[in-house]
Design an enzyme around this catalytic site. Structure first.
Site, mmCIF file in Angstrom:
data_model
loop_
_atom_site.group_PDB
_atom_site.id
_atom_site.type_symbol
_atom_site.label_atom_id
_atom_site.label_comp_id
_atom_site.label_asym_id
_atom_site.label_seq_id
_atom_site.Cartn_x
_atom_site.Cartn_y
_atom_site.Cartn_z
ATOM 1 N N CYS A 197 0.907 -1.426 -0.145
ATOM 2 C CA CYS A 197 -0.050 -0.203 0.142
ATOM 3 C C CYS A 197 0.823 1.173 -0.012
ATOM 4 O O CYS A 197 1.402 1.748 1.122
ATOM 5 C CB CYS A 197 -1.034 0.054 1.148
ATOM 6 N N CYS A 377 -6.577 2.640 -2.783
ATOM 7 C CA CYS A 377 -5.551 2.949 -1.823
ATOM 8 C C CYS A 377 -6.654 4.113 -0.946
ATOM 9 O O CYS A 377 -6.654 5.156 -1.545
ATOM 10 C CB CYS A 377 -4.572 3.458 -2.368
#
Length: 448
Positions: A197, A377
């Protein structure tokens, strides 16, 4: 007649006892072929990719035909660790016993894979067990390399102001350190390697900024975002919004700064300046530092030269997820060289593609389903707001909702905090979630 019946009964009991004793001896025997197992589908890795694909294939190939190799006792929903570090969620909310998420009908070998032999269709475990497979799915995730930053391992143990949300062993340090930060220098880092991430190193920074403002300390703390990258985010639309955000909040961004060392005694962090032939370094004093460690594919995979590319990641076709050389091997998630952000959302979208393509191969056909690089995200920007970034290959924006998701929204924070965990535990790990592609088409009137 009764005497004969009694003798037969006693004889039957005796035979059963002998058989039971032989079975018991065989069960604990360490000789012979008992260290070899076979299966139709072998899944290496009990993370998001491994569990979700195993859940699908056990339904297809049947009970006892899928084996999972995974050494750990606990399964973590790592996407929630940003909120744990910010004090908005409890660490206990992010984990479940591994045995509770292993799909019913799968056999679990609780051990570490130490050798891949794709020529002979086998994987060997640390305990010496050899598993033969017809088809192999590799979903081993990423390896955290804290030791690649000089002094970091010791600093995480001894300095309460050195923290990281990336490990279950360190994430609980973050919020207490933030609570104790009254003034001085706060640093948040992003390494020069691929990471889980890409937005997470910034999320905790924005939460820290918001926390300090709410508690009247922000004017006393200078915040640095030291990133090894040359941009704040890889997708232009969201990068523009984030540049505006850091400017508005008076956060200093230092590009091409890669953390190489921490001196806990001096409270000093050393960064190399990338793209500089002079091999320049720069030191920063810190009163709080959140470190995103360098990451890589696991060592056992990196050392399997026939399976990986030059960077050490599993070498698969980015669209079909099939290995470029071995047609009975597929990869999913962070350990692959698929050029997209490494997130649970990406794994969800990859999952459906992998299932369709491996099913076709099992049936003697060729792969046809294609992954578009979709990933997501949720960029948490405060305790009340979030930018929901969704994109695919080459930074193509792929937003699900018919609104501008580049804007900070409370609704997206609620989605991140409450809806996504439920989808993860109740749908994704059970093999029922391919990502929001269908919903995206519905909300955009059929357009992709």
């Amino acid at each position: 007649m009764a005497l004969q019946s009694g003798r037969r009964l006693l004889g039957l009991k005796f035979v059963r006892r002998i058989i039971a004793q032989e079975n018991e001896i065989a069960m604990f025997s360490t000789t012979g072929p008992t260290n070899a197992k076979s299966c139709k589908v072998l899944v290496v890795g009990g993370g998001t990719g491994g569990i979700s694909t195993a859940a699908r294939f056990v339904k297809k190939v049947g009970k006892g035909n899928v084996i999972i190799i995974e050494p750990t006792d606990t399964h973590y929903y790592q996407a929630m660790w940003t909120l744990v570090g910010g004090g908005a969620k409890k660490f206990t909310d992010t984990s479940k016993p591994m045995k509770s998420v292993i799909p019913s009908g799968c056999n679990w070998i609780q051990d570490k894979a130490v050798k891949f032999d794709p020529e002979n269709n086998t994987v060997t475990t640390e305990g010496g067990e050899t598993v033969n497979y017809e088809y192999l799915i590799i979903g081993m995730g990423l390896q955290l390399n804290f030791e690649n930053v000089k002094g970091l391992v010791d600093a995480l143990k001894t300095d309460p102001n050195v923290v990281s949300n990336y490990s279950p062993n360190t994430v609980n340090k973050t919020f207490p350190a933030l609570q104790n930060l009254k003034n001085g220098e706060a640093i948040f880092t992003f390494p020069s390697t691929p990471i889980k991430c890409a937005g997470a190193p910034q999320k905790i920074m924005y939460l820290a900024d918001d926390y300090l403002r709410k508690n009247g300390r922000r004017d006393n703390v200078h915040i640095n975002f030291n990133t090894a990258l040359g941009v704040i985010f890889g997708v232009p639309k969201y990068a523009e919004r984030l540049r505006e955000l850091v400017s508005k909040r008076n956060i200093t961004v230092n590009y091409t700064h890669n953390l190489t060392a921490i001196d806990a005694d001096k409270k000093e962090a050393v960064f190399e300046i990338l793209g500089n032939d002079k091999k320049e370094t720069k030191s920063f004093k810190y009163d709080f530092i959140h470190v995103t460690p360098p990451m890589s594919a696991p060592d056992v995979l990196r050392n399997s030269n026939r399976l990986v590319d030059s960077t050490g990641f599993l070498d698969v076709n980015k669209e079909t997820l099939q290995h470029v050389k071995y047609k009975n091997i597929f990869g999913i998630g962070d350990c692959t060289n698929i050029p997209t952000s490494k997130t649970a959302a990406a794994i969800a979208a990859q999952n459906g593609v992998l299932y369709k393509n491996l099913s076709l191969v099992m049936e003697g056909g060729n792969v046809s389903s294609k992954y578009d690089g979709y990933t997501s995200c949720p960029l948490v920007t405060s305790y009340e707001r979030c930018i929901l970034a969704e994109f695919g290959f080459d930074g193509k924006v792929m937003e699900t909702f018919p609104v501008d998701q580049g804007k900070e929204r409370r609704s997206m924070l609620l989605l991140k905090k409450h809806v996504m965990p439920t989808i993860y535990w109740e749908a994704m790990l059970r093999g029922y979630w391919n990502g929001p592609g269908v919903f995206r088409k519905l909300m955009h009137f059929g357009k992709s």
